[in-house]
Design a protein around this motif. Structure first.
Motif: not given
Length: 271
Positions: A72-76, A151-166
Motif C-alpha cells: 500500500x505504501x509503494x502503491x500510494x 485485503x490488508x492492502x486495500x484497507x491500508x491503501x484507503x487509510x494512506x490516501x485519507x491522511x492529510x497532505x499538509x
C-alpha cells in the motif's frame, strides 16, 4: 439479527450440554451437563488444534499486515500505473478457495510442482512442503498470506490516501527524511486503521478451514490441525454434535477474550 445471529448461537450453547444420538432419522437429546466441557481439558487433539490455530493466526496475520502495508505504501507513492498495480495486488483475494487449494497443491507438489522444479534447477532437493510435519503449517500460512494480503492492502491503501497532505508538506519543508515521515507521521496517523485491520484479520484467521481442508486435511499427524477443522470432524465425521458444539462455544469464548484484550490495549494506547 435474532434469527440469523442470536438464535443459532443460543442453540449451539444449548447443544453443548446434551449428547445427541440419531436413530431412524430421529434425534435423541440426553442431558449431560458440563461433561463435554470437562472433556475438552483432557482432549490432546483440542490442545494441539488451539496451539496450531494461534501459531497460524499470528504468523499469517503478521505476514499479511507487513506485506499489505508495504504494498500500500509503494502503491500510494506510485505516479504511473497505479490502477494497474492495484488490480494486480487485489487478484488473489478474488480467487475462490477451492481454486486456491487446487492451485497451491499442484505448485507445492514435491514431484512435479513448479516449486520443486525451481529447487531442482538450483541444484537443491525438493521439499515436500505439505507432507512433512515440520513444514506443513508453514506452507498453509504461506498460502493464507498470499490469499489475504490484498485485503490488508486495500484497507491500508484507503487509510494512506485519507491522511492529510499538509502534514507531509510541513515535514518536507522541515527537512524530514523518508524514514522519519514513516515512523513519526505515517505510522502514528495510521494506527487506528492498523489496529482495526489486525483485529479483523486475527478473528478471521482463527476461523480458517478451507485451506487446511483442501491442502492437508489436518495432517500430517496433527501438524495442521486447527480448531475449525477439529470441530468439523467432531460434527460430521464422528457424529458427536454435542461435543463439537461445546468445542465451538469454547472457541467463541476465547475469541471474545481476545477481542476484549485488544480493546483494552487500544484504550491504554489512546490514554
Amino acid at each position: 439479527m435474532g434469527g440469523l445471529g442470536l438464535l443459532p448461537v443460543l442453540n449451539l450453547v444449548a447443544l453443548g450440554f446434551f449428547d445427541v444420538r440419531w436413530a431412524e432419522g430421529q434425534s435423541t437429546w440426553s442431558f449431560v451437563g458440563t461433561t463435554h466441557y470437562a472433556a475438552l481439558t483432557r482432549d490432546p487433539l483440542f490442545g494441539a488444534a488451539i496451539l496450531n490455530t494461534v501459531v497460524f493466526a499470528l504468523g499469517a496475520v503478521t505476514g499479511q499486515m507487513i506485506l499489505g502495508f508495504a504494498l500500500a505504501l509503494l502503491c500510494s507513492k506510485a505516479t504511473r500505473g497505479r490502477v494497474f498495480w492495484r488490480a494486480v495486488f487485489v487478484l488473489p483475494v478474488l480467487i475462490p478457495g477451492i481454486v486456491i487449494g487446487a492451485m497451491w497443491k499442484l505448485l507445492l507438489n514435491p514431484e512435479f510442482g513448479a516449486l520443486a522444479q525451481l529447487f531442482e534447477l538450483a541444484g537443491l532437493t525438493p521439499v515436500d512442503w505439505l507432507g512433512e510435519p515440520s513444514t506443513a503449517l508453514f506452507a498453509v500460512i504461506m498460502v493464507d498470506v498470499w490469499h489475504w494480503t490484498p485485503f490488508c492492502f486495500l484497507l491500508f491503501l484507503a487509510g494512506l490516501e485519507s491522511l492529510p497532505r499538509d502534514v507531509y508538506e510541513a515535514a518536507t519543508v522541515d527537512g524530514a527524511s523518508a524514514w522519519q515521515e514513516l515512523t513519526r507521521i505515517t505510522l502514528p496517523l495510521m494506527w487506528p486503521t492498523i489496529a482495526v485491520t489486525f483485529v479483523f484479520r486475527l478473528v478471521l484467521a482463527f476461523k480458517v478451514f478451507d485451506e487446511v481442508y483442501l491442502l492437508t486435511g489436518g495432517g500430517p499427524g496433527t501438524a495442521t490441525e486447527v480448531v475449525s477443522f477439529t470441530i468439523y470432524q467432531r460434527f460430521f465425521t464422528e457424529d458427536r454434535a454435542g461435543y463439537g458444539a461445546a468445542m465451538a462455544v469454547a472457541v467463541i469464548f476465547l475469541i471474545f477474550l481476545m477481542l476484549a484484550a485488544a480493546a483494552a490495549a487500544r484504550r491504554r494506547v489512546q490514554a
